[in-house]
Design a protein around this motif. Structure first.
Motif, PDB file in Angstrom:
ATOM      1  N   VAL A  91       0.848  -1.236   0.057  1.00  9.35           N
ATOM      2  CA  VAL A  91       0.197   0.151   0.018  1.00  9.35           C
ATOM      3  C   VAL A  91       0.772   1.383   0.032  1.00  9.35           C
ATOM      4  N   PHE A  92       0.604   2.284  -0.865  1.00  4.85           N
ATOM      5  CA  PHE A  92       1.077   3.506  -0.910  1.00  4.85           C
ATOM      6  C   PHE A  92       0.332   4.685  -0.896  1.00  4.85           C
ATOM      7  N   ALA A  93       0.968   5.793  -0.647  1.00  4.28           N
ATOM      8  CA  ALA A  93       0.101   7.089  -0.749  1.00  4.28           C
ATOM      9  C   ALA A  93       0.240   7.668  -2.234  1.00  4.28           C
ATOM     10  N   GLY A  94      -0.548   6.717  -2.941  1.00  5.26           N
ATOM     11  CA  GLY A  94      -0.805   7.191  -4.382  1.00  5.26           C
ATOM     12  C   GLY A  94      -0.136   6.017  -5.025  1.00  5.26           C
ATOM     13  N   SER A  95      -0.776   5.642  -6.080  1.00  9.43           N
ATOM     14  CA  SER A  95       0.153   4.593  -7.143  1.00  9.43           C
ATOM     15  C   SER A  95       1.286   5.564  -7.821  1.00  9.43           C
ATOM     16  N   MET A  96       1.255   6.592  -7.926  1.00  5.52           N
ATOM     17  CA  MET A  96       2.413   7.473  -8.510  1.00  5.52           C
ATOM     18  C   MET A  96       3.621   7.047  -7.701  1.00  5.52           C
ATOM     19  N   ALA A  97       3.606   7.075  -6.321  1.00  2.00           N
ATOM     20  CA  ALA A  97       4.721   7.011  -5.452  1.00  2.00           C
ATOM     21  C   ALA A  97       5.014   5.519  -5.888  1.00  2.00           C
ATOM     22  N   ALA A  98       4.419   4.618  -6.066  1.00  2.55           N
ATOM     23  CA  ALA A  98       5.016   3.287  -6.240  1.00  2.55           C
ATOM     24  C   ALA A  98       5.639   2.972  -7.603  1.00  2.55           C
ATOM     25  N   LEU A  99       4.988   3.661  -8.624  1.00  2.00           N
ATOM     26  CA  LEU A  99       5.405   3.795 -10.012  1.00  2.00           C
ATOM     27  C   LEU A  99       6.952   4.447 -10.076  1.00  2.00           C
ATOM     28  N   ARG A 100       7.056   5.649  -9.376  1.00  2.88           N
ATOM     29  CA  ARG A 100       8.444   6.121  -9.168  1.00  2.88           C
ATOM     30  C   ARG A 100       9.469   5.301  -8.668  1.00  2.88           C
ATOM     31  N   TYR A 101       8.979   4.778  -7.422  1.00  2.00           N
ATOM     32  CA  TYR A 101       9.885   3.568  -6.763  1.00  2.00           C
ATOM     33  C   TYR A 101      10.096   2.569  -7.754  1.00  2.00           C
ATOM     34  N   ALA A 102       9.051   2.104  -8.400  1.00  2.00           N
ATOM     35  CA  ALA A 102       9.481   1.111  -9.463  1.00  2.00           C
ATOM     36  C   ALA A 102      10.664   1.450 -10.299  1.00  2.00           C
ATOM     37  N   VAL A 103      10.645   2.640 -11.013  1.00  2.00           N
ATOM     38  CA  VAL A 103      11.706   2.932 -11.913  1.00  2.00           C
ATOM     39  C   VAL A 103      12.815   3.099 -11.381  1.00  2.00           C
ATOM     40  N   LEU A 104      13.032   3.673 -10.091  1.00  2.00           N
ATOM     41  CA  LEU A 104      14.280   3.957  -9.410  1.00  2.00           C
ATOM     42  C   LEU A 104      14.860   2.349  -9.051  1.00  2.00           C
ATOM     43  N   ALA A 105      13.914   1.342  -8.701  1.00  2.00           N
ATOM     44  CA  ALA A 105      14.198   0.039  -8.260  1.00  2.00           C
ATOM     45  C   ALA A 105      14.978  -0.716  -9.606  1.00  2.00           C
ATOM     46  N   PHE A 106      14.258  -0.690 -10.844  1.00  2.00           N
ATOM     47  CA  PHE A 106      14.320  -1.353 -11.830  1.00  2.00           C
ATOM     48  C   PHE A 106      15.270  -0.830 -13.124  1.00  2.00           C
ATOM     49  N   THR A 107      15.614   0.433 -12.937  1.00  2.00           N
ATOM     50  CA  THR A 107      16.258   0.724 -14.020  1.00  2.00           C
ATOM     51  C   THR A 107      17.562   1.418 -13.378  1.00  2.00           C
ATOM     52  N   SER A 108      18.606   1.712 -14.392  1.00  2.00           N
ATOM     53  CA  SER A 108      19.984   2.212 -14.024  1.00  2.00           C
ATOM     54  C   SER A 108      20.544   2.982 -15.149  1.00  2.00           C
ATOM     55  N   GLU A 109      21.731   3.347 -15.151  1.00  2.00           N
ATOM     56  CA  GLU A 109      22.758   4.068 -16.372  1.00  2.00           C
ATOM     57  C   GLU A 109      22.755   3.053 -17.173  1.00  2.00           C
ATOM     58  N   THR A 110      22.679   1.560 -16.837  1.00  2.00           N
ATOM     59  CA  THR A 110      22.986   0.615 -17.778  1.00  2.00           C
ATOM     60  C   THR A 110      21.791  -0.068 -18.284  1.00  2.00           C
ATOM     61  N   ARG A 111      20.394   0.039 -17.593  1.00  2.00           N
ATOM     62  CA  ARG A 111      19.380  -0.879 -17.787  1.00  2.00           C
ATOM     63  C   ARG A 111      18.377   0.157 -17.649  1.00  2.00           C
ATOM     64  N   GLY A 112      17.923   0.532 -18.863  1.00  2.00           N
ATOM     65  CA  GLY A 112      16.688   1.625 -19.436  1.00  2.00           C
ATOM     66  C   GLY A 112      15.397   1.282 -18.990  1.00  2.00           C
ATOM     67  N   LEU A 113      14.612   2.124 -19.350  1.00  2.00           N
ATOM     68  CA  LEU A 113      13.011   1.841 -19.346  1.00  2.00           C
ATOM     69  C   LEU A 113      12.714   2.248 -21.037  1.00  2.00           C
ATOM     70  N   VAL A 114      11.744   1.107 -21.204  1.00  2.00           N
ATOM     71  CA  VAL A 114      11.027   1.198 -22.418  1.00  2.00           C
ATOM     72  C   VAL A 114       9.548   1.556 -22.131  1.00  2.00           C
ATOM     73  N   MET A 115       8.812   2.327 -22.734  1.00  2.00           N
ATOM     74  CA  MET A 115       7.486   2.692 -22.397  1.00  2.00           C
ATOM     75  C   MET A 115       6.868   3.454 -23.916  1.00  2.00           C
ATOM     76  N   ALA A 116       5.584   3.578 -23.932  1.00  2.00           N
ATOM     77  CA  ALA A 116       4.932   4.029 -25.202  1.00  2.00           C
ATOM     78  C   ALA A 116       4.805   5.515 -25.140  1.00  2.00           C
ATOM     79  N   THR A 117       4.633   6.085 -26.276  1.00  2.00           N
ATOM     80  CA  THR A 117       4.524   7.469 -26.378  1.00  2.00           C
ATOM     81  C   THR A 117       3.143   7.728 -27.603  1.00  2.00           C
ATOM     82  N   PRO A 118       2.339   8.611 -26.882  1.00  2.00           N
ATOM     83  CA  PRO A 118       1.887   9.154 -25.780  1.00  2.00           C
ATOM     84  C   PRO A 118       1.621   8.331 -24.478  1.00  2.00           C
ATOM     85  N   SER A 119       1.851   8.449 -23.340  1.00  2.00           N
ATOM     86  CA  SER A 119       1.431   7.559 -22.061  1.00  2.00           C
ATOM     87  C   SER A 119       1.694   8.623 -21.065  1.00  2.00           C
ATOM     88  N   TYR A 120       1.716   8.251 -19.857  1.00  2.00           N
ATOM     89  CA  TYR A 120       1.703   8.824 -18.537  1.00  2.00           C
ATOM     90  C   TYR A 120       3.282   9.210 -18.390  1.00  2.00           C
TER      91      TYR A 120
END
Length: 364
Positions: A91-120
């Motif tokens: 449980v989080f104070a908003g799902s935005m917090a969980a989403l930010r934490y997920a990006v910080l946890a699962f990405t790095s300078e060598t392991r990036g993020l893939v997402m759609a555009t336009p999207s959140y």
């Protein structure tokens, strides 16, 4: 765990005859803060349900204590309803917090993020703050996530993000496409499926998949159909090891007791979701049909927002409507002639149509 009086799907079936009176799902209106029509942030025009408001009021008396018991009760209730383990819900104070934490946890300078555009945009912003590379892939012709292109975008990706239904288009990506993404994503990466708008859609959730996949994280929010955007409440669902990786960034930041009690009351009200879904979809589809009748193209939304191709600079239309007190969404990168509109209540959508008709040129 919490002892819950769980009414099976039969209770939902019993609620369906009430859909003829869709205003049942609308709690007493909150005091108006202005006369503006706010169709710009994908909020609910109805706010928390009546039961949630009563529970939130009761929560004031408990505010002298940290509400961990309420948090565990909420997680337990959601887990019981979804038939998953309580340890798979955070449980989080908003799902935005969980989403930010997920990006910080699962990405790095060598392991990036893939997402759609336009999207959140929040995942991209979080990745950039983490100095992680970001690959944005255009939506497909039918405005779904282009899964083959996303899988090919970065073979070293640490996280793939799918918003389903997608914000801002409201369009859905098929269950089979999500299954393809999960099966073929880069080794060691995590698939994050953001289901903020899933309760408006006619597609199944993938929450139950976390029982069989330790590389899937699903996000839920109480901000949309439950009308609790201002209360800040969200969930992350996944393998306990994934949730532990989020917790290091703010796992002790428990939401307010009143918020948690409102969330529990919302989950317990089995009539609320079908009522609000039907009301939203009726008003959305009426407005989209009206726009199409005037020659405008709209996305095939299954959410509480949709996009319109206004055939002119979007910012110009946004400003024209704002001058008349009707606020709609911002301009999204790569879609300079499209505007996003949140589905409001009956009065708000009537006012939107009135102002749109008067100030946006009809397409011949």
């Amino acid at each position: 765990m919490v002892s819950v009086s769980r009414r099976s799907l039969l209770a939902v079936g019993a609620a369906l005859p009430l859909l003829g009176r869709l205003d049942w799902a609308v709690a007493a209106p909150s005091p108006a803060t202005s006369d503006k029509v706010r169709l710009n942030y994908n909020e609910s025009p109805y706010g928390p349900s009546g039961a949630a408001r009563e529970a939130m009021q009761r929560g004031i008396a408990t505010s002298g204590r940290y509400p961990y018991g309420h948090m565990y009760a909420l997680a337990g209730l959601f887990a019981q309803q979804q038939e998953i383990a309580e340890e798979q819900v955070a449980v989080f104070a908003g799902s935005m917090a969980a989403l930010r934490y997920a990006v910080l946890a699962f990405t790095s300078e060598t392991r990036g993020l893939v997402m759609a555009t336009p999207s959140y945009e929040v995942p991209r912003q979080a990745a950039e703050s983490n100095k992680a590379p970001v690959k944005e892939v255009s939506l497909s012709a039918d405005h779904a996530h282009d899964i083959p292109a996303m899988l090919a975008a970065d073979p070293q990706a640490g996280m793939l993000y799918l918003c389903n239904p997608n914000n801002p288009t409201g369009t859905v990506t098929s269950t089979e496409a999500i299954r393809q993404a999960l099966a073929n994503k880069p080794k060691g990466s995590v698939l994050v499926v953001d289901e903020a708008y899933i309760d408006f859609a006619d597609v199944p959730s993938v929450v139950s998949w976390v029982k069989d996949h330790d590389d899937l994280l699903v996000l839920r929010t109480f901000s949309k159909i439950y009308g609790m955007a201002g209360a800040r409440l969200g969930l992350a669902i996944g393998h306990p090891a994934l949730l532990e990786r989020l917790a290091v960034f703010g796992g002790d930041n428990v939401p307010a007791g009143s918020t948690l009690l409102g969330g529990i009351a919302s989950l317990e009200d089995v009539k609320l979701l079908p009522q609000r879904k039907a009301l939203n979809n009726q008003l959305r589809d009426e407005t989209v049909a009206w726009l199409k009748g005037r020659g405008f193209t709209c996305t095939a939304s299954q959410a509480n927002c949709f996009m319109i191709d206004v055939k002119q600079p979007a910012q110009q239309v946004i400003e024209q409507l704002a001058a008349q007190g009707v606020l709609i969404g911002r301009v999204f990168k790569g879609w300079p002639q499209w505007v996003r509109v949140t589905v409001g209540d009956k009065r708000e959508m009537a006012r939107f149509r009135e102002v749109f008709a008067a100030h946006v040129e009809r397409v011949s």
